[in-house]
Design an enzyme around this catalytic site. Structure first.
Site, PDB file in Angstrom:
ATOM      1  CG  ASP A 149      -0.590  -0.248   2.702  1.00 57.46           C
ATOM      2  OD1 ASP A 149       0.782  -0.472   2.568  1.00 57.46           O
ATOM      3  OD2 ASP A 149      -1.275  -0.480   3.401  1.00 57.46           O
TER       4      ASP A 149
HETATM    5  C1  LAN Z   1       3.592  -0.875  10.169  1.00 62.09           C
HETATM    6  C2  LAN Z   1       3.329   0.571   9.865  1.00 62.09           C
HETATM    7  C3  LAN Z   1       2.830   0.682   8.555  1.00 62.09           C
HETATM    8  C4  LAN Z   1       1.912  -0.380   8.217  1.00 62.09           C
HETATM    9  C5  LAN Z   1       1.103   0.097   6.807  1.00 62.09           C
HETATM   10  C6  LAN Z   1       1.486   0.738   5.664  1.00 62.09           C
HETATM   11  C7  LAN Z   1       0.188   1.253   7.362  1.00 62.09           C
HETATM   12  C8  LAN Z   1       0.200  -1.302   6.481  1.00 62.09           C
HETATM   13  O1  LAN Z   1      -0.700  -0.962   5.768  1.00 62.09           O
HETATM   14  C9  LAN Z   1       1.118  -2.314   6.236  1.00 62.09           C
HETATM   15  C10 LAN Z   1       1.827  -2.780   7.328  1.00 62.09           C
HETATM   16  C11 LAN Z   1       2.732  -1.514   7.756  1.00 62.09           C
HETATM   17  C12 LAN Z   1       3.754  -1.520   6.880  1.00 62.09           C
HETATM   18  C13 LAN Z   1       3.298  -1.882   9.278  1.00 62.09           C
HETATM   19  C14 LAN Z   1       3.821  -3.282   9.592  1.00 62.09           C
HETATM   20  C15 LAN Z   1       4.204  -3.809  11.188  1.00 62.09           C
HETATM   21  C16 LAN Z   1       4.701  -2.411  11.658  1.00 62.09           C
HETATM   22  C17 LAN Z   1       6.114  -2.314  10.996  1.00 62.09           C
HETATM   23  C18 LAN Z   1       3.956  -1.341  11.398  1.00 62.09           C
HETATM   24  C19 LAN Z   1       2.879  -1.125  12.107  1.00 62.09           C
HETATM   25  C20 LAN Z   1       4.828  -0.058  12.224  1.00 62.09           C
HETATM   26  C21 LAN Z   1       5.529  -1.052  13.353  1.00 62.09           C
HETATM   27  C22 LAN Z   1       5.229  -2.562  13.037  1.00 62.09           C
HETATM   28  C23 LAN Z   1       6.267  -3.346  13.701  1.00 62.09           C
HETATM   29  C24 LAN Z   1       6.006  -4.986  13.580  1.00 62.09           C
HETATM   30  C25 LAN Z   1       6.917  -3.219  14.955  1.00 62.09           C
HETATM   31  C26 LAN Z   1       7.756  -3.798  15.723  1.00 62.09           C
HETATM   32  C27 LAN Z   1       7.006  -4.912  16.413  1.00 62.09           C
HETATM   33  C28 LAN Z   1       7.200  -6.108  15.923  1.00 62.09           C
HETATM   34  C29 LAN Z   1       6.214  -7.015  16.474  1.00 62.09           C
HETATM   35  C30 LAN Z   1       8.227  -6.814  15.391  1.00 62.09           C
END
Ligand code: LAN
Length: 727
Positions: free
Chosen positions: A454
């Site tokens: 996305d």
């Molecule tokens: C994110 C942030 C952005 C998010 C969107 C783009 C909004 C989504 O549509 C796809 C997935 C994604 C890229 C995403 C995946 C998981 C993330 C990276 C996070 C929520 C930000 C932090 C999270 C990450 C997993 C945090 C670290 C924790 C762990 C459990 C490893």
């Protein structure tokens, strides 16, 4: 290394450092690094900007703007304010906090590897935790809005102690009592057990096995870790390495003391193997399945007789993957958890003098953010692309982008979008099991370098909007590069028609039964998400309007299947479950946009109609919407106690996309959003906007500008259209 003890005030209400001395520097491709200036001289040479002041919570000298006469006027005021927060390089920096399990990895990992913090960083991290301790019981949760858990409390307790706070500090006295009430640190979930074991305040025997040998299976095996969701596998690689070594830091006085403080019973009498599946009930979101228990009994037997040469080989493989990940991402790594674990491994293997260690130290700063309550660790190295993509689309769609005073700002934004697109595949590509990246836009920066479906969709849309709609905009991103991005998107569709986050779904769904993390849901494999799917549908639909000749049959086929997925993903009540924003309002906005682009609106489609009706059922008397993050935990609509401005914007945008024929609900929502605007054009921060893994909230503070401006500008136009239709 040890940090000296510090004399810390009981309250964190007042900053522990001089807030007029903090400066944010954005460099390279959008890196964010906060600096503390020590001398008046330095402060004079580098004055504090509005961006610094805003994010530090210091007052800005912004004039009150003329009272807006209509929604577009309010949007214009909003942008007059928000433009001040745009960096010279074109993007909008921002905080990205929320999870409360990140600072522990940062501080424990740094402590073990002898990586210091500045005095000011230490003080403000301590202050952050004092301020974020739960007002009732003094513990910490999984995220800032959650109730106190054993995980949050035990781990952040260690953080405070490592950073130099006395166990007699009132915050720690209270937190310790809460931790003991929760049963002590034996009940922390597996990721907490891991960090505590590495810190040598929890026994490795109390951990379920994390065998690196899984990486030695042939790639086609259904449970091979390369088929797991990328965040899960990237965290499990360094975990497995350190588990295999049973690595623990050397004992010292602090560690001996923590062993007393973290447990209500005698540390040396704990039955460790009995703690492997002991998870405090408050922490537990995803209990172990029977399959999990069976698999882990087998793994425990294997662990007792693991063959050393095989183990060494597996560890080598893990180490190699860690190095490849570091190099692929400029040492940012995929996220903050793996970042700190990779650092521990690189310190162990390569040493503190190595280039890898230095690069990890430099990039650790990218995750730190100082805000009003103190210093926190962010969920990624920022949300740069995600934020710029929304505000730029909003400016073009509302017409504000055509206004003289905003042109320069948009051109700068386009420049940033241009440099952010990833133009090659990763350095270590197939060997590190990476998905292609050529043509992608990432979530944060080009250097971090991960394709997200996305983000690619929204990045492409933002470029198309600016380049195709604004005659003054240069064509910085060539047609060829947009086609690369389309190629990438076309290749990311799952068999069920939907789109996942970083990669195609690689593993079978039963792998979810082996989720070892206990506190997160749906983390073992990729899944198709309505939001990711809709961003791709909208990006492809808009692209083909401008470039109808490029792969038109493929685009049509992919869109058809994606829309079909979207239809199937709608709940019987008419909603879509948001996985990355809270929750139904977030997903409805994306879904209705994509339905509209394929001609499905309130009048023409049952899906769009049901979506509108669901939203209207939840509109409040004040004209707004408000959903709790618990909607995401339970997959059912849970009302928030307060109406939320951003969710009101998402719901209203959904109605507008669906061309809902009555003006009244939209007008009421507009009034609500305008009533929340400050005289300087800004909006206040309300509840958390984002979510991940079902249970953790995460902040998107820039949304309160992009979605308000976008909704107000669109509503203005749409309401005018409705009026014309009526007459
Ligand atoms: C994110 C942030 C952005 C998010 C969107 C783009 C909004 C989504 O549509 C796809 C997935 C994604 C890229 C995403 C995946 C998981 C993330 C990276 C996070 C929520 C930000 C932090 C999270 C990450 C997993 C945090 C670290 C924790 C762990 C459990 C490893």
């Amino acid at each position: 290394m040890s940090y000296s003890s510090l004399d810390i005030p009981a309250s964190g209400a007042q900053p522990f450092t001089d807030y007029t001395r903090w400066r944010l520097r954005c460099s390279d491709d959008g890196r964010h690094i906060w600096h503390y200036l020590h001398t008046d001289e330095e402060c004079k040479d580098w004055p504090q900007s509005d961006i610094d002041k805003y994010w530090l919570g210091l007052p800005l000298s912004t004039p009150a703007l003329p009272t807006p006469k209509d929604a577009l006027g309010a949007a214009r005021n909003g942008y007059t304010f928000y433009k001040r927060l745009q960096d010279a390089d074109g993007h909008w920096p921002g905080e990205y906090g929320g999870p409360m399990f990140l600072l522990p990895g940062l501080v424990i990992g740094s402590y073990i590897t002898g990586m210091g913090f500045t005095h000011e960083e230490r003080l403000e991290m301590i202050r952050y935790l004092i301020n974020l301790a739960h007002p009732d019981d003094g513990g910490w949760g999984l995220h800032i809005e959650g109730e106190s858990t054993a995980f949050g409390t035990a781990l952040n307790y260690c953080v405070m102690r490592i950073l130099g706070v006395s166990p007699e500090h009132p915050t720690l006295v209270k937190a310790r009592a809460t931790l003991h009430k929760l049963g002590g640190a034996t009940g922390v979930p597996s990721w907490g057990k891991f960090w505590l074991a590495v810190l040598n305040v929890y026994d490795w025997d109390g951990n379920n096995p994390i065998p690196p040998e899984l990486w030695l299976f042939p790639d086609f095996v259904p449970f091979h870790p390369h088929k797991w969701w990328i965040h899960t596998r990237t965290v499990y690689i360094p975990m497995a390495y350190l588990y295999a070594l049973r690595f623990k830091m050397e004992e010292n006085d602090l560690i001996l003391s923590l062993r007393q403080e973290l447990y209500p019973t005698d540390y040396y009498k704990i039955d460790w193997p009995a703690q492997r599946n002991n998870v405090c009930p408050v922490d537990l979101y995803c209990p172990h399945s029977r399959l999990f228990d069976a698999a882990y009994s087998i793994l425990s037997v294997y662990e007792a007789c693991a063959v050393p040469p095989l183990r060494r080989l597996a560890m080598q493989k893990c180490y190699q993957l860690i190095v490849q990940e570091d190099e692929n991402t400029g040492y940012q790594t995929l996220g903050p958890v793996s970042k700190m674990m990779n650092l521990v491994v690189r310190w162990l293997v390569d040493g503190p003098e190595s280039d890898a260690y230095k690069r990890h130290r430099e990039t650790r700063a990218d995750f730190l953010w100082i805000g009003g309550e103190g210093m926190r660790m962010c969920g990624t190295n920022g949300s740069q692309l995600w934020d710029i993509a929304f505000i730029t689309q909003a400016l073009v769609e509302t017409g504000l982008g055509h206004e003289e005073e905003n042109k320069e700002s948009l051109i700068r934004a386009l420049g940033w979008l241009d440099q952010c697109q990833i133009q090659q595949n990763p350095k270590h590509f197939e060997v590190s099991y990476r998905h292609a990246t050529k043509g992608a836009w990432p979530f944060s920066t080009r250097t971090q370098g991960y394709t997200v479906s996305d983000c690619t969709g929204e990045g492409l849309k933002a470029v198309l909007y600016i380049q195709e709609h604004l005659d003054f905009a240069p064509k910085l991103v060539s047609e060829k590069r947009m086609c690369d991005s389309v190629d990438l998107l076309l290749g990311m569709q799952n068999a069920n028609g939907g789109f996942a986050s970083y990669e195609l779904i690689r593993g079978p769904s039963w792998l979810e039964m082996l989720n070892p993390a206990e506190v997160f849901g749906d983390i073992m494999i990729e899944h198709s998400y309505p939001e990711c799917t809709t961003s791709v549908i909208t990006a492809l639909s808009i692209f083909r309007k401008h470039y109808p000749q490029y792969r038109s049959a493929d685009i049509q086929r992919v869109i058809d299947r994606a829309v079909d997925y979207l239809h199937r993903a709608q709940t019987p009540e008419g909603g879509w479950i948001g996985s990355w924003g809270i929750c139904f309002t977030y997903a409805a906005q994306f879904a209705c946009e994509s339905l509209a682009l394929v001609g499905e609106t309130y009048e023409t489609s049952l899906y769009a109609r049901k979506a509108c009706e669901l939203l209207l059922r939840h509109q409040r008397a004040d004209g707004g919407w408000g959903e709790s993050y618990k909607s995401c935990e339970t997959s059912t609509w849970v009302e928030h106690e307060r109406t939320q401005t951003i969710q009101t914007c998402w719901a209203t945008m959904a109605l507008i996309y669906a061309r809902y024929p009555k003006a009244d609900p939209i007008e009421r929502a507009v009034r609500l959003v305008m009533s929340r605007q400050h005289p300087d054009g800004s909006w206040p921060q309300e509840a958390m906007e984002g979510i991940f893994n079902k249970s953790v909230t995460i902040a998107y503070p820039n949304f309160k500008f992009s979605f308000t401006i976008w909704m107000l500008g669109r509503a203005h136009r749409y309401l005018a259209e409705l009026k014309i239709q009526k007459t």
